[in-house]
Write a protein that holds these residues in place. Sequence first.
Motif, PDB file in Angstrom:
ATOM      1  N   SER A   1     -47.864   7.151 -29.084  1.00 25.91           N
ATOM      2  CA  SER A   1     -46.501   6.844 -29.513  1.00 25.91           C
ATOM      3  C   SER A   1     -45.464   7.609 -28.702  1.00 25.91           C
ATOM      4  O   SER A   1     -44.396   7.074 -28.373  1.00 25.91           O
ATOM      5  CB  SER A   1     -46.340   7.165 -31.005  1.00 25.91           C
ATOM      6  N   ARG A   2     -45.765   8.837 -28.326  1.00 25.58           N
ATOM      7  CA  ARG A   2     -44.806   9.629 -27.558  1.00 25.58           C
ATOM      8  C   ARG A   2     -44.566   8.996 -26.185  1.00 25.58           C
ATOM      9  O   ARG A   2     -43.418   8.897 -25.726  1.00 25.58           O
ATOM     10  CB  ARG A   2     -45.317  11.058 -27.402  1.00 25.58           C
ATOM     11  N   LEU A   3     -45.628   8.546 -25.541  1.00 24.71           N
ATOM     12  CA  LEU A   3     -45.482   7.926 -24.227  1.00 24.71           C
ATOM     13  C   LEU A   3     -44.682   6.634 -24.328  1.00 24.71           C
ATOM     14  O   LEU A   3     -43.840   6.350 -23.466  1.00 24.71           O
ATOM     15  CB  LEU A   3     -46.857   7.670 -23.627  1.00 24.71           C
ATOM     16  N   LEU A   4     -44.920   5.833 -25.392  1.00 20.12           N
ATOM     17  CA  LEU A   4     -44.217   4.565 -25.517  1.00 20.12           C
ATOM     18  C   LEU A   4     -42.741   4.759 -25.861  1.00 20.12           C
ATOM     19  O   LEU A   4     -41.897   3.945 -25.465  1.00 20.12           O
ATOM     20  CB  LEU A   4     -44.902   3.685 -26.565  1.00 20.12           C
ATOM     21  N   VAL A   5     -42.414   5.819 -26.583  1.00 16.56           N
ATOM     22  CA  VAL A   5     -41.002   6.124 -26.820  1.00 16.56           C
ATOM     23  C   VAL A   5     -40.308   6.422 -25.493  1.00 16.56           C
ATOM     24  O   VAL A   5     -39.208   5.934 -25.215  1.00 16.56           O
ATOM     25  CB  VAL A   5     -40.863   7.310 -27.787  1.00 16.56           C
ATOM     26  N   THR A   6     -40.966   7.200 -24.652  1.00 16.67           N
ATOM     27  CA  THR A   6     -40.428   7.491 -23.326  1.00 16.67           C
ATOM     28  C   THR A   6     -40.325   6.222 -22.491  1.00 16.67           C
ATOM     29  O   THR A   6     -39.339   6.011 -21.771  1.00 16.67           O
ATOM     30  CB  THR A   6     -41.316   8.518 -22.601  1.00 16.67           C
ATOM     31  N   ALA A   7     -41.328   5.360 -22.588  1.00 21.96           N
ATOM     32  CA  ALA A   7     -41.324   4.104 -21.838  1.00 21.96           C
ATOM     33  C   ALA A   7     -40.156   3.219 -22.243  1.00 21.96           C
ATOM     34  O   ALA A   7     -39.538   2.562 -21.394  1.00 21.96           O
ATOM     35  CB  ALA A   7     -42.640   3.371 -22.060  1.00 21.96           C
ATOM     36  N   ALA A   8     -39.846   3.176 -23.538  1.00 21.97           N
ATOM     37  CA  ALA A   8     -38.734   2.356 -24.007  1.00 21.97           C
ATOM     38  C   ALA A   8     -37.399   2.856 -23.464  1.00 21.97           C
ATOM     39  O   ALA A   8     -36.460   2.065 -23.266  1.00 21.97           O
ATOM     40  CB  ALA A   8     -38.711   2.336 -25.534  1.00 21.97           C
ATOM     41  N   GLN A   9     -37.305   4.141 -23.175  1.00 19.75           N
ATOM     42  CA  GLN A   9     -36.065   4.715 -22.645  1.00 19.75           C
ATOM     43  C   GLN A   9     -35.885   4.409 -21.160  1.00 19.75           C
ATOM     44  O   GLN A   9     -34.760   4.327 -20.676  1.00 19.75           O
ATOM     45  CB  GLN A   9     -36.058   6.225 -22.887  1.00 19.75           C
ATOM     46  N   ASP A  10     -36.994   4.255 -20.442  1.00 19.97           N
ATOM     47  CA  ASP A  10     -36.923   3.949 -19.012  1.00 19.97           C
ATOM     48  C   ASP A  10     -38.030   2.950 -18.672  1.00 19.97           C
ATOM     49  O   ASP A  10     -39.040   3.292 -18.050  1.00 19.97           O
ATOM     50  CB  ASP A  10     -37.084   5.227 -18.183  1.00 19.97           C
ATOM     51  N   PRO A  11     -37.851   1.685 -19.076  1.00 19.30           N
ATOM     52  CA  PRO A  11     -38.927   0.697 -18.904  1.00 19.30           C
ATOM     53  C   PRO A  11     -39.290   0.437 -17.450  1.00 19.30           C
ATOM     54  O   PRO A  11     -40.443   0.133 -17.146  1.00 19.30           O
ATOM     55  CB  PRO A  11     -38.373  -0.564 -19.585  1.00 19.30           C
ATOM     56  N   GLN A  12     -38.330   0.551 -16.532  1.00 22.62           N
ATOM     57  CA  GLN A  12     -38.649   0.297 -15.126  1.00 22.62           C
ATOM     58  C   GLN A  12     -39.596   1.363 -14.576  1.00 22.62           C
ATOM     59  O   GLN A  12     -40.552   1.044 -13.854  1.00 22.62           O
ATOM     60  CB  GLN A  12     -37.365   0.251 -14.301  1.00 22.62           C
TER      61      GLN A  12
ATOM     62  N   ALA B   1     -53.329  -8.422 -27.576  1.00 19.34           N
ATOM     63  CA  ALA B   1     -53.487  -8.330 -26.130  1.00 19.34           C
ATOM     64  C   ALA B   1     -52.192  -8.801 -25.510  1.00 19.34           C
ATOM     65  O   ALA B   1     -51.581  -9.777 -25.967  1.00 19.34           O
ATOM     66  CB  ALA B   1     -54.649  -9.197 -25.663  1.00 19.34           C
ATOM     67  N   LEU B   2     -51.738  -8.100 -24.472  1.00 19.63           N
ATOM     68  CA  LEU B   2     -50.447  -8.386 -23.862  1.00 19.63           C
ATOM     69  C   LEU B   2     -50.551  -8.382 -22.345  1.00 19.63           C
ATOM     70  O   LEU B   2     -51.382  -7.675 -21.775  1.00 19.63           O
ATOM     71  CB  LEU B   2     -49.405  -7.336 -24.278  1.00 19.63           C
ATOM     72  N   HIS B   3     -49.679  -9.168 -21.708  1.00 17.67           N
ATOM     73  CA  HIS B   3     -49.464  -9.052 -20.270  1.00 17.67           C
ATOM     74  C   HIS B   3     -48.106  -8.427 -19.977  1.00 17.67           C
ATOM     75  O   HIS B   3     -47.861  -7.962 -18.867  1.00 17.67           O
ATOM     76  CB  HIS B   3     -49.513 -10.430 -19.598  1.00 17.67           C
ATOM     77  N   ASP B   4     -47.226  -8.425 -20.975  1.00 18.85           N
ATOM     78  CA  ASP B   4     -45.839  -8.039 -20.797  1.00 18.85           C
ATOM     79  C   ASP B   4     -45.650  -6.551 -21.090  1.00 18.85           C
ATOM     80  O   ASP B   4     -45.738  -6.112 -22.236  1.00 18.85           O
ATOM     81  CB  ASP B   4     -44.966  -8.881 -21.724  1.00 18.85           C
ATOM     82  N   LEU B   5     -45.392  -5.774 -20.060  1.00 15.32           N
ATOM     83  CA  LEU B   5     -45.187  -4.333 -20.232  1.00 15.32           C
ATOM     84  C   LEU B   5     -43.935  -4.044 -21.053  1.00 15.32           C
ATOM     85  O   LEU B   5     -43.883  -3.048 -21.775  1.00 15.32           O
ATOM     86  CB  LEU B   5     -45.078  -3.660 -18.865  1.00 15.32           C
ATOM     87  N   GLY B   6     -42.924  -4.910 -20.967  1.00 17.25           N
ATOM     88  CA  GLY B   6     -41.713  -4.699 -21.741  1.00 17.25           C
ATOM     89  C   GLY B   6     -41.977  -4.754 -23.239  1.00 17.25           C
ATOM     90  O   GLY B   6     -41.478  -3.910 -23.996  1.00 17.25           O
ATOM     91  N   THR B   7     -42.762  -5.747 -23.684  1.00 17.70           N
ATOM     92  CA  THR B   7     -43.103  -5.832 -25.103  1.00 17.70           C
ATOM     93  C   THR B   7     -43.907  -4.619 -25.540  1.00 17.70           C
ATOM     94  O   THR B   7     -43.676  -4.060 -26.615  1.00 17.70           O
ATOM     95  CB  THR B   7     -43.899  -7.122 -25.382  1.00 17.70           C
ATOM     96  N   LEU B   8     -44.851  -4.197 -24.718  1.00 21.70           N
ATOM     97  CA  LEU B   8     -45.637  -3.013 -25.044  1.00 21.70           C
ATOM     98  C   LEU B   8     -44.732  -1.809 -25.242  1.00 21.70           C
ATOM     99  O   LEU B   8     -44.888  -1.041 -26.196  1.00 21.70           O
ATOM    100  CB  LEU B   8     -46.643  -2.736 -23.921  1.00 21.70           C
TER     101      LEU B   8
END
Length: 242
Positions: free
Chosen positions: A215-226, A187-194
């Motif tokens: 996994s595809r969405l999180l790869v995209t998220a890592a590229q533009d976390p904001q 369980a997480l509160h931190d979107l950056g870690t997710l």
Amino acid sequence: MKPIIDLTAVSVERTGERVVRHVDLRVIEGSWFGLIGANGSGKTSLLRALAGRLPFAGGSCRIAGVEMIADRPARAMHFGFSPPADTLPDALRGREVLELVGGNIETIWLRLGPLRGALGLDALLDRWIGDCSAGMRQRIAIGLAFAQGHTRVILDEPFNWLDPVAAFDLRQALRAMVDNGLTLMTALHDLGTLAVACDAGIMLASGNVAMALDSRLLVTAAQDPQAFERQTIERLRAASAP
């Protein structure tokens, strides 16, 4: 790929109130699965039920292909689980708590691998739990989840109370262990870690799945976390609105 954990339409009740409603999730072996949501969204209740600490109120819970929805002891045997840090016994030392759960400390070190250094546990072995800060207690509690050598581990908001260096080191160590075969749910509160650490996940709001995070969405998220943070917060606001 076949999931090692497969929950279908599971529900959980606390004190007569349904706090998790018809949740579906699937976790692939050797991956890091994150649950994110606001306080009271059902994250802790869902993880505690999966770990056998609470009963499920309905649905299907298959672990390694075996139905365990009604078998809390069997579920508990399948997972390393981190107890709430504030429940650790004040009258014991760090070493005593770890050995109470995992046996000889040298064996525990082998099981913890990179977590030993990341958590700084050597410095806590001879310290009374009652003299430990919240962050120190958290580090010991995380160690307890791994002390018995489980290959599937559940951690409830493990980065709470940790300073930035400890949180970074812990995230790196956990990622290395997942890459080496550990199946991890947090369980997480931190979107950056997710975004940067997890392989998949779900967002919970008021006990319901508000968003599936593949996994595809999180790869995209890592590229533009904001951008990911903005979109996720908007989704959480909308899902939690009365």
